[in-house]
Design a protein around this motif. Structure first.
Motif, PDB file in Angstrom:
ATOM      1  N   GLN A 111       1.171   6.427   7.689  1.00  0.00           N
ATOM      2  CA  GLN A 111       2.488   5.897   7.354  1.00  0.00           C
ATOM      3  C   GLN A 111       3.146   6.786   6.298  1.00  0.00           C
ATOM      4  O   GLN A 111       2.502   7.182   5.328  1.00  0.00           O
ATOM      5  CB  GLN A 111       2.357   4.471   6.811  1.00  0.00           C
ATOM      6  N   PRO A 112       4.426   7.064   6.458  1.00  0.00           N
ATOM      7  CA  PRO A 112       5.116   7.873   5.449  1.00  0.00           C
ATOM      8  C   PRO A 112       5.280   7.094   4.152  1.00  0.00           C
ATOM      9  O   PRO A 112       5.363   5.858   4.166  1.00  0.00           O
ATOM     10  CB  PRO A 112       6.463   8.180   6.098  1.00  0.00           C
ATOM     11  N   LYS A 113       5.340   7.816   3.045  1.00  0.00           N
ATOM     12  CA  LYS A 113       5.610   7.175   1.765  1.00  0.00           C
ATOM     13  C   LYS A 113       7.062   6.715   1.745  1.00  0.00           C
ATOM     14  O   LYS A 113       7.924   7.341   2.341  1.00  0.00           O
ATOM     15  CB  LYS A 113       5.372   8.161   0.610  1.00  0.00           C
ATOM     16  N   PRO A 114       7.368   5.604   1.073  1.00  0.00           N
ATOM     17  CA  PRO A 114       8.762   5.158   0.982  1.00  0.00           C
ATOM     18  C   PRO A 114       9.614   6.204   0.273  1.00  0.00           C
ATOM     19  O   PRO A 114       9.119   6.976  -0.545  1.00  0.00           O
ATOM     20  CB  PRO A 114       8.668   3.867   0.152  1.00  0.00           C
ATOM     21  N   ALA A 115      10.899   6.216   0.589  1.00  0.00           N
ATOM     22  CA  ALA A 115      11.819   7.160  -0.050  1.00  0.00           C
ATOM     23  C   ALA A 115      11.788   6.965  -1.563  1.00  0.00           C
ATOM     24  O   ALA A 115      11.786   5.843  -2.064  1.00  0.00           O
ATOM     25  CB  ALA A 115      13.232   6.938   0.477  1.00  0.00           C
ATOM     26  N   GLY A 116      11.740   8.079  -2.274  1.00  0.00           N
ATOM     27  CA  GLY A 116      11.711   8.023  -3.728  1.00  0.00           C
ATOM     28  C   GLY A 116      10.323   7.941  -4.318  1.00  0.00           C
ATOM     29  O   GLY A 116      10.156   8.036  -5.532  1.00  0.00           O
ATOM     30  N   GLN A 157      -1.236   8.786   1.718  1.00  0.00           N
ATOM     31  CA  GLN A 157      -0.537   8.178   2.850  1.00  0.00           C
ATOM     32  C   GLN A 157      -1.461   7.175   3.531  1.00  0.00           C
ATOM     33  O   GLN A 157      -2.618   7.485   3.842  1.00  0.00           O
ATOM     34  CB  GLN A 157      -0.064   9.245   3.828  1.00  0.00           C
ATOM     35  N   VAL A 158      -0.933   6.002   3.773  1.00  0.00           N
ATOM     36  CA  VAL A 158      -1.720   4.882   4.291  1.00  0.00           C
ATOM     37  C   VAL A 158      -1.872   5.002   5.806  1.00  0.00           C
ATOM     38  O   VAL A 158      -0.961   5.436   6.503  1.00  0.00           O
ATOM     39  CB  VAL A 158      -1.029   3.554   3.924  1.00  0.00           C
ATOM     40  N   TRP A 159      -3.046   4.601   6.300  1.00  0.00           N
ATOM     41  CA  TRP A 159      -3.329   4.596   7.736  1.00  0.00           C
ATOM     42  C   TRP A 159      -3.318   3.160   8.239  1.00  0.00           C
ATOM     43  O   TRP A 159      -3.941   2.278   7.641  1.00  0.00           O
ATOM     44  CB  TRP A 159      -4.699   5.221   8.000  1.00  0.00           C
ATOM     45  N   THR A 160      -2.612   2.930   9.354  1.00  0.00           N
ATOM     46  CA  THR A 160      -2.588   1.609   9.963  1.00  0.00           C
ATOM     47  C   THR A 160      -2.815   1.734  11.471  1.00  0.00           C
ATOM     48  O   THR A 160      -2.471   2.762  12.063  1.00  0.00           O
ATOM     49  CB  THR A 160      -1.236   0.896   9.738  1.00  0.00           C
ATOM     50  N   PRO A 161      -3.392   0.696  12.091  1.00  0.00           N
ATOM     51  CA  PRO A 161      -3.566   0.736  13.548  1.00  0.00           C
ATOM     52  C   PRO A 161      -2.239   0.499  14.260  1.00  0.00           C
ATOM     53  O   PRO A 161      -1.574  -0.508  14.008  1.00  0.00           O
ATOM     54  CB  PRO A 161      -4.568  -0.390  13.818  1.00  0.00           C
ATOM     55  N   MET A 171       0.829  -1.208   0.000  1.00  0.00           N
ATOM     56  CA  MET A 171       0.000   0.000   0.000  1.00  0.00           C
ATOM     57  C   MET A 171       0.864   1.259   0.000  1.00  0.00           C
ATOM     58  O   MET A 171       0.582   2.224  -0.717  1.00  0.00           O
ATOM     59  CB  MET A 171      -0.922   0.010   1.225  1.00  0.00           C
ATOM     60  N   ARG A 172       1.905   1.275   0.802  1.00  0.00           N
ATOM     61  CA  ARG A 172       2.767   2.453   0.878  1.00  0.00           C
ATOM     62  C   ARG A 172       3.405   2.760  -0.474  1.00  0.00           C
ATOM     63  O   ARG A 172       3.630   3.922  -0.809  1.00  0.00           O
ATOM     64  CB  ARG A 172       3.848   2.253   1.942  1.00  0.00           C
ATOM     65  N   ARG A 173       3.698   1.705  -1.251  1.00  0.00           N
ATOM     66  CA  ARG A 173       4.289   1.916  -2.577  1.00  0.00           C
ATOM     67  C   ARG A 173       3.238   2.312  -3.611  1.00  0.00           C
ATOM     68  O   ARG A 173       3.486   3.170  -4.451  1.00  0.00           O
ATOM     69  CB  ARG A 173       5.004   0.641  -3.039  1.00  0.00           C
ATOM     70  N   ALA A 174       2.067   1.670  -3.560  1.00  0.00           N
ATOM     71  CA  ALA A 174       1.092   1.820  -4.638  1.00  0.00           C
ATOM     72  C   ALA A 174       0.108   2.969  -4.447  1.00  0.00           C
ATOM     73  O   ALA A 174      -0.311   3.590  -5.419  1.00  0.00           O
ATOM     74  CB  ALA A 174       0.318   0.516  -4.805  1.00  0.00           C
ATOM     75  N   ALA A 175      -0.278   3.247  -3.208  1.00  0.00           N
ATOM     76  CA  ALA A 175      -1.334   4.237  -2.975  1.00  0.00           C
ATOM     77  C   ALA A 175      -0.820   5.653  -3.230  1.00  0.00           C
ATOM     78  O   ALA A 175       0.280   6.000  -2.794  1.00  0.00           O
ATOM     79  CB  ALA A 175      -1.860   4.120  -1.552  1.00  0.00           C
TER      80      ALA A 175
END
Length: 195
Positions: free
Chosen positions: A172-177, A56-60, A49-53
């Motif tokens: 969640q932060p987006k992955p670097a790049g 910014q993804v939300w997780t518990p 999700m972090r790569r594709a969305a």
């Protein structure tokens, strides 16, 4: 001794020995009346999700105490990225976190909540969530429309447990790049009747 190993008597003796072994095994094996709930590891879906969305993804973080994650499904269809994360709660109810950038956002929220009627709003961790209740399905939902995504916390769990799940959510932060999330305006909600 030969009479116990030949003919009917041998067969009956062998069966009695086997039956005694099975009964002894059943007697010493612990029996649990608690239903087994399968646990899933959703960390791979979080990474995907972090790569594709494009949001910014939300997780518990952390998952509420006593909860078991039992389903996780990510879809990426025609540029719309959706994730459904289900839990068996401590009260043995069902709760699910759903997030997506599907548009129109209001229609997506209506479909996930099985209702387009708000019963009120509630402040959770300083943010306003809309409450919805579908009585015939015993389904409660918390809905939050963000500029770039829609969050729905829903299920048969009570308001207290749904609130606990909403409170635990962290972005969640987006992955670097990765490209930065782009905020798109949320269109005005158009109420639609749901059955």
């Amino acid at each position: 001794m030969q009479r116990f190993t030949q003919g009917f008597y041998g067969y009956a003796f062998a069966m009695a020995v086997c039956l005694a072994g099975v009964l002894a095994f059943l007697f010493v094996t612990p029996y649990s009346t608690t239903p087994h709930i399968p646990r899933v590891d959703y960390t791979i879906d979080v990474a995907n999700m972090r790569r594709a969305a494009p949001y910014q993804v939300w997780t518990p973080e952390p998952v509420p105490a006593g909860w078991i994650p039992n389903s996780s499904r990510m879809t990426d269809a025609k540029g719309v990225v959706t994730w459904r994360l289900g839990f068996a709660t401590a009260e043995q109810k069902h709760a699910m976190l759903i997030q997506s950038d599907e548009r129109p956002a209001a229609e997506f929220a209506n479909r996930m909540a099985n209702s387009d009627r708000a019963t009120g709003t509630v402040q959770i961790a300083g943010e306003t969530w809309e409450q919805r209740y579908r009585e015939d399905k015993n389904q409660r939902s918390l809905v939050r429309l963000l500029p770039d995504a829609t969050l729905v916390v829903t299920g048969t769990a009570g308001w207290d447990e749904l609130t606990a799940l909403a409170t635990s959510l962290k972005q969640q932060p987006k992955p670097a790049g990765s490209p930065a999330p782009t905020a798109t305006p949320v269109p005005a909600a158009t109420p639609t009747a749901t059955g």
